[in-house]
Scaffold this active site. Structure first.
Site, mmCIF file in Angstrom:
data_model
loop_
_atom_site.group_PDB
_atom_site.id
_atom_site.type_symbol
_atom_site.label_atom_id
_atom_site.label_comp_id
_atom_site.label_asym_id
_atom_site.label_seq_id
_atom_site.Cartn_x
_atom_site.Cartn_y
_atom_site.Cartn_z
ATOM 1 N N LYS A 1 1.079 -1.551 -0.048
ATOM 2 C CA LYS A 1 0.080 0.042 0.047
ATOM 3 C C LYS A 1 0.626 1.215 -0.362
ATOM 4 C CE LYS A 1 -4.504 -1.208 1.958
ATOM 5 N NZ LYS A 1 -5.449 -1.914 2.950
ATOM 6 N N ASP B 1 -9.886 3.234 1.166
ATOM 7 C CA ASP B 1 -10.399 3.196 3.007
ATOM 8 C C ASP B 1 -10.415 4.269 3.331
ATOM 9 O OD1 ASP B 1 -9.679 0.340 2.643
ATOM 10 O OD2 ASP B 1 -7.512 0.380 3.299
#
Ligand code: NDP
Length: 291
Positions: free
Chosen positions: A79, A115
């Protein structure tokens, strides 16, 4: 009239491929969720899992460029590392310092962090106002960064306590939160019993629960009017969720964030409204939503 050849050509040219990259990756529920959405909306696309080991990220991204992938999700351990291989980042990615969604815009890879959106949506959908809240976040990994970033858009939060096993990562996240204007402080997990404050919102952003571990957040830290937000989505009933149930606290489940972050990615890629109900059903199957 269109011949079979024309139709086949049309199908091929409109076909789009998406994937999720990470390692390990075969446990990912994203293919199930996105393929159900494509099927429901009759979109000629497929979503697959693509394992890219940590050391092979650069060549893995080159492969995705070569095959002209239309978009992809990014999970552990890439990520943060992925950011240097992208051409552009949107605000959510810059602000959180991590990327979980990439869109191919005519050969240019653009990174987002859905997210950040996915975390807050279940709270907004319940019309929960975070004004004056004391918030406890367990964990200081990638997910916790997205959560702190998400909270930084909310008005009037009183205090955010980051509770983490390792002090270095915990303090780094506190710094990140302070930079974004949140009133953050750190508490070492081993000193959990020193916590005296009553928490309005308790978030498990750690991996505790994935393997059915006992949560350090026992019932004595949860009030009846607390909101317990568990981001681990498998199993659905983690030990923390069961503790929250014991004291009748409100619960937000990990699959809710999973669906919302996926829906946002779907909308970025396709420009179509995500069929959230279908995506949720694909995860929860015939048993439906937990009560
Ligand atoms: P990371 O590996 O980046 O971070 C893991 C965190 O958990 C760290 O803070 C780590 O502490 C802590 N931790 C792990 N094991 C233990 C343990 N035994 N005792 C105490 N602390 C522990 O993971 P992510 O932040 O990316 O993901 C965390 C969880 O969130 C995962 O379960 C993931 O599946 C879930 N997730 C859910 C999403 C959703 O949509 N519902 C979205 C993204 C993630 P330390 O710093 O000390 O190592």
């Amino acid at each position: 009239m269109k011949g079979l050849k024309d139709i086949t050509h049309e199908m091929k040219s409109s076909f789009k491929l998406y994937c999720v990259i990470g390692d390990p990756i075969n446990h990912s529920l994203s293919p199930l969720m996105h393929n159900s959405a494509f099927k429901f909306l009759k979109i000629n696309s497929t979503y697959i899992s693509y394992r890219i080991p940590k050391k092979e990220l650069k060549s893995g991204i080159e492969t995705l460029r070569d095959i002209n992938i239309s978009g992809f999700n990014v999970t552990l351990p890439h990520k943060i590392a992925i950011m240097k291989y992208l051409d552009q980042l949107d605000e959510s990615a810059i602000r959180s310092g991590a990327v979980n969604t990439v869109q191919n815009l005519g050969g240019k890879f653009m990174g987002y962090n859905t997210d950040v959106y996915g975390f807050i949506q279940p709270l907004h959908k319940r019309k929960i106002n975070l004004m004056n809240m004391n918030i406890l976040i367990l964990g200081a990994g990638g997910a916790a960064y997205a959560i702190v970033t998400s909270l930084s858009y909310e008005k009037g939060i009183s205090e955010v306590t980051i509770l983490n096993r390792s002090q270095d990562r915990g303090l780094d996240l506190v710094k990140h939160g302070l930079n974004l204007g949140l009133n953050c402080k750190f508490q070492k997990l081993s000193d959990l019993s020193n916590l005296t404050l009553k928490y309005d919102l308790i978030v498990n952003a750690s991996s505790i629960g994935l393997k059915n571990e006992v949560s350090p957040i026992s019932t004595k830290y949860i009030e009846k009017d607390s909101i317990v937000y568990e981001i681990v989505y498998r199993p659905i009933y983690t030990n923390l969720v069961l503790n929250a149930k014991k004291v009748n606290a409100r619960i937000i489940y990990g699959y809710e964030m999973l669906v919302e972050q996926g829906a946002k990615a779907f909308e970025i890629w396709t420009g179509s409204k995500a069929p959230i109900k279908t995506m949720k059903q694909s995860l929860l199957g015939v048993f439906g939503e937990p009560k």
